[in-house]
Design a protein around this motif. Structure first.
Motif, mmCIF file in Angstrom:
data_model
loop_
_atom_site.group_PDB
_atom_site.id
_atom_site.type_symbol
_atom_site.label_atom_id
_atom_site.label_comp_id
_atom_site.label_asym_id
_atom_site.label_seq_id
_atom_site.Cartn_x
_atom_site.Cartn_y
_atom_site.Cartn_z
ATOM 1 N N ARG A 31 12.701 3.935 45.989
ATOM 2 C CA ARG A 31 13.853 4.785 45.707
ATOM 3 C C ARG A 31 15.108 3.951 45.804
ATOM 4 O O ARG A 31 15.210 3.086 46.653
ATOM 5 N N THR A 33 18.963 3.659 46.817
ATOM 6 C CA THR A 33 19.789 4.333 47.810
ATOM 7 C C THR A 33 21.269 4.176 47.515
ATOM 8 O O THR A 33 21.684 3.297 46.758
ATOM 9 N N ASP A 35 24.991 4.166 46.293
ATOM 10 C CA ASP A 35 25.613 4.177 44.968
ATOM 11 C C ASP A 35 25.008 3.097 44.067
ATOM 12 O O ASP A 35 25.659 2.581 43.184
ATOM 13 N N GLU A 73 16.815 4.284 37.173
ATOM 14 C CA GLU A 73 16.990 5.238 38.276
ATOM 15 C C GLU A 73 18.388 5.071 38.857
ATOM 16 O O GLU A 73 18.971 3.998 38.775
ATOM 17 N N GLY A 75 20.902 6.106 42.433
ATOM 18 C CA GLY A 75 20.899 6.553 43.814
ATOM 19 C C GLY A 75 21.545 7.921 43.960
ATOM 20 O O GLY A 75 22.204 8.422 43.040
ATOM 21 N N PRO A 76 21.419 8.539 45.126
ATOM 22 C CA PRO A 76 21.936 9.899 45.329
ATOM 23 C C PRO A 76 23.460 10.001 45.321
ATOM 24 O O PRO A 76 23.988 11.086 45.105
ATOM 25 N N LEU A 77 24.173 8.911 45.514
ATOM 26 C CA LEU A 77 25.637 8.965 45.554
ATOM 27 C C LEU A 77 26.291 8.561 44.234
ATOM 28 O O LEU A 77 27.516 8.512 44.142
ATOM 29 N N ARG A 79 27.793 9.165 40.731
ATOM 30 C CA ARG A 79 28.398 10.376 40.194
ATOM 31 C C ARG A 79 28.429 10.443 38.674
ATOM 32 O O ARG A 79 28.291 11.513 38.101
ATOM 33 N N GLU A 82 23.631 8.460 34.611
ATOM 34 C CA GLU A 82 22.331 9.117 34.697
ATOM 35 C C GLU A 82 21.248 8.197 34.159
ATOM 36 O O GLU A 82 21.530 7.241 33.431
#
Length: 129
Positions: A31, A33, A35, A73, A75-77, A79, A82
């Motif tokens: 995964r 992480t 940004d 892919e 990371g979750p941060l 913005r 995509e």
């Protein structure tokens, strides 16, 4: 039960117990992480100058030419980017990693200079690749 054996799981491996699998044998999910953005590096193609001189892919140039890479892919941060977009960044700002024999680049969102997306966001300039 021997207290030393409970602290060291491989201590009784000679008595029929299985030792722990090494990290090389286990397949772990990867995964991204923070940004960070996981990209596929651009193909190593030869370039030609305007005058027609062939520059091989192995030649290193001193200019700060940006590269486009496909996003795999995010990371979750992250913005504004995509999966499936293409991003422009300087090669010096990327980290090259090997995941299961395949080479990828990891770039921070702040190091991305432009994003090429399939859909046109509101307020965009209308430029296309």
């Amino acid at each position: 039960m021997n207290d030393d054996a409970s602290l060291n799981p491989g201590a009784d491996a000679g008595r029929g117990a299985q030792p722990l699998a090494s990290s090389d044998e286990r397949k772990l999910a990867v995964r991204v992480t923070g940004d960070r953005i996981l990209c596929t590096p651009p193909g190593d193609a030869d370039r030609r100058t305007k005058g027609g001189i062939l520059i091989p892919a192995t030649a290193k140039s001193a200019d700060r030419r940006g590269v486009w890479a496909a996003v795999n892919e995010v990371g979750p941060l992250v913005r504004t980017i995509e999966s499936g977009d293409r991003v422009l960044f300087l090669p010096d700002s990327a980290i090259e990693v090997d995941v299961r024999g395949e080479v990828f680049l990891i770039v921070r969102e702040r190091d991305v200079h432009a994003v090429a997306s399939g859909e046109r966001p509101a307020g965009s300039t209308g430029l296309y690749l």
